[in-house]
Scaffold this motif. Structure first.
Motif, mmCIF file in Angstrom:
data_model
loop_
_atom_site.group_PDB
_atom_site.id
_atom_site.type_symbol
_atom_site.label_atom_id
_atom_site.label_comp_id
_atom_site.label_asym_id
_atom_site.label_seq_id
_atom_site.Cartn_x
_atom_site.Cartn_y
_atom_site.Cartn_z
ATOM 1 N N GLY B 292 0.829 -1.203 0.000
ATOM 2 C CA GLY B 292 0.000 0.000 0.000
ATOM 3 C C GLY B 292 0.860 1.249 0.000
ATOM 4 N N PRO B 293 0.252 2.430 -0.099
ATOM 5 C CA PRO B 293 1.013 3.656 -0.340
ATOM 6 C C PRO B 293 1.709 4.270 0.879
ATOM 7 N N THR B 294 1.268 3.962 2.113
ATOM 8 C CA THR B 294 1.793 4.709 3.264
ATOM 9 C C THR B 294 3.268 4.402 3.539
ATOM 10 N N ALA B 295 3.604 3.112 3.633
ATOM 11 C CA ALA B 295 4.968 2.731 3.996
ATOM 12 C C ALA B 295 5.996 3.221 2.965
ATOM 13 N N PRO B 296 5.735 3.072 1.648
ATOM 14 C CA PRO B 296 6.727 3.567 0.687
ATOM 15 C C PRO B 296 6.947 5.077 0.783
ATOM 16 N N MET B 297 5.883 5.827 1.102
ATOM 17 C CA MET B 297 6.034 7.273 1.222
ATOM 18 C C MET B 297 6.871 7.618 2.454
ATOM 19 N N LEU B 298 6.656 6.885 3.549
ATOM 20 C CA LEU B 298 7.475 7.089 4.753
ATOM 21 C C LEU B 298 8.929 6.733 4.459
ATOM 22 N N ALA B 299 9.122 5.686 3.656
ATOM 23 C CA ALA B 299 10.494 5.311 3.292
ATOM 24 C C ALA B 299 11.158 6.429 2.500
ATOM 25 N N GLY B 300 10.388 7.081 1.598
ATOM 26 C CA GLY B 300 10.918 8.221 0.850
ATOM 27 C C GLY B 300 11.372 9.326 1.790
ATOM 28 N N ALA B 301 10.550 9.607 2.818
ATOM 29 C CA ALA B 301 10.907 10.636 3.799
ATOM 30 C C ALA B 301 12.190 10.250 4.525
ATOM 31 N N ALA B 302 12.330 8.954 4.842
ATOM 32 C CA ALA B 302 13.535 8.494 5.553
ATOM 33 C C ALA B 302 14.783 8.695 4.696
ATOM 34 N N VAL B 303 14.649 8.455 3.391
ATOM 35 C CA VAL B 303 15.796 8.656 2.488
ATOM 36 C C VAL B 303 16.207 10.132 2.471
ATOM 37 N N LEU B 304 15.225 11.032 2.483
ATOM 38 C CA LEU B 304 15.530 12.469 2.484
ATOM 39 C C LEU B 304 16.232 12.878 3.777
#
Lengths: 81, 323
Positions: B292-304
């Motif tokens: 689903g979309p939530t975890a990948p978006m949080l992962a994007g934030a973690a990369v930033l």
């Protein structure tokens, strides 16, 4: 193209406003051409995701295709210049 | 073929990219469900797209001189790019709502063809091919420049998560057009942020500025990820957008400062950016399908956030005055 190479050579230029920058010789023309091209870049990502998700029913496929598009652009800038 | 000839040919090759996009719409209309041909056509289209952004920045670097004027020119250019990246998804959103999922790509192909023809016209914005003055080993020999490229790669990887997750959320909500409006709001925020940034004078170290922008970006995206209401998540992303263009401006200026001006420098930054977006799209697509979309978006934030940390760790190299 040839006119681009005659872009004004920077000497000790005074500080320019946004408007002043666009008034540089040839600026508007280069700006307009790059703008139309980049408008299509702005549409491409979402358009590809929507079409390919619609066609294949999969976000994994849509993401991979969108990624392939971006990966394809990697070869474009290094070939000229 | 001489260099001028090659430069004239590039936008014409771009017409092949438009043709590849058209082929995809034809394939979809014919009911093609196999992902492979779409992926192949996407890679082909991407390879043929003319580097209009790098060409425009090379033009500005030659025409505006350095210092404050170049910072202002890049701010104007980033704001313009973001405005177009506002209009782009907006047009895609409007056309998908009005006419279904095929028309947006048809319209994209038409605009791309028009843009290529304008770029190929004499005196227009074809790549300037400004050679610049990197050392014999090129810009990559500069340690700070390699740090910058790594940061740009990480930033675009993190940001690449946004498009796919927002599109997935909009499709889930049975309103795919909303993805267009939200991505447009993000870019609009970015355009306004870019214009404001160009008018400010900045005194703190470049590494401090970039780290702050990246932390703000990470925070905004994480907040949007956990905001259940799609519309509200869009508002959060619009606000987050204000730091996107400034970070792009800072990256291009840092590249010039570290490795000298010129198309090669700008091209490296672009390449790192596009590589990150490519990986971000592909990884996020896979992850959205599974989680689903939530975890990948949080992962994007973690990369930033990791990118912000990396800037501060390598700030000595990053803040070098350059050659």
């Amino acid at each position: 193209m040839s006119r681009l190479e005659q872009a004004p050579v920077p000497h000790a230029r005074p500080s320019l406003t946004y408007r002043g920058l666009l008034a540089l010789p040839g600026a508007r023309r280069a700006f307009a051409a790059a703008a139309v091209a980049r408008l299509s870049f702005g549409m491409a990502g979402l358009s590809l995701l929507l079409l390919i998700h619609h066609a294949t029913g999969s976000f994994a496929a849509a993401g991979a295709a969108g990624g392939a598009y971006s990966a394809g652009t990697l070869t474009a800038p290094s070939s000229p210049a | 073929m001489d260099r001028r000839g090659q430069r004239a040919v590039l936008p014409v090759l771009g017409l092949g990219a438009a043709a590849a996009l058209l082929a995809m719409t034809a394939l979809a209309l014919a009911g093609g469900r196999d992902p492979a041909p779409y992926i192949a056509l996407c890679a082909t289209a991407g390879a043929l797209v003319p580097p209009a952004g790098a060409a425009m920045r090379a033009w500005w670097a030659a025409a505006a001189g350095g210092g404050q004027n170049l910072e202002r020119a890049y701010s104007l250019d980033a704001a313009t790019e973001e405005t177009l990246f506002t209009a782009g998804p907006l047009l895609a959103g409007l056309t998908v709502t009005a006419a279904g999922p095929v028309l947006p790509l048809l319209a994209t192909a038409a605009l791309l063809a028009a843009g290529c023809l304008l770029l190929a016209a004499p005196g227009a914005g074809a790549p300037a091919g400004e050679p610049g003055r990197p050392g014999p080993a090129g810009p990559l020999a500069v340690p700070g420049f390699r740090v910058l490229l790594a940061i740009v790669l990480a930033t675009s990887l993190g940001l690449g998560a946004i498009d796919v997750t927002i599109t997935a959320r909009a499709v889930d909500a049975r309103h795919p057009g909303a993805a267009g409006y939200i991505l447009a709001a993000l870019s609009l925020g970015s355009a306004l942020g870019g214009l404001a940034w160009g008018k400010l004078r900045h005194r703190s170290r470049p590494s401090t500025q970039l780290a702050c922008l990246l932390v703000a970006m990470a925070g905004g995206i994480a907040l949007a990820a956990v905001t259940p209401e799609l519309l509200l998540a869009g508002v959060v992303l619009a606000l987050t957008g204000t730091v996107l263009a400034p970070s792009a401006v800072l990256s291009y200026l840092s590249a010039e400062r570290l490795a000298g001006p010129g198309a090669e420098t700008s091209t490296w930054v672009n390449t790192a950016w596009n590589a990150g977006v490519a990986a971000g799209f592909a990884l996020t697509g896979l992850a959205v399908g599974r989680a689903g979309p939530t975890a990948p978006m949080l992962a994007g934030a973690a990369v930033l956030l990791a990118a912000a940390f990396a800037v501060l760790m390598r700030r000595a190299a990053f803040d070098e005055p350059g050659n």
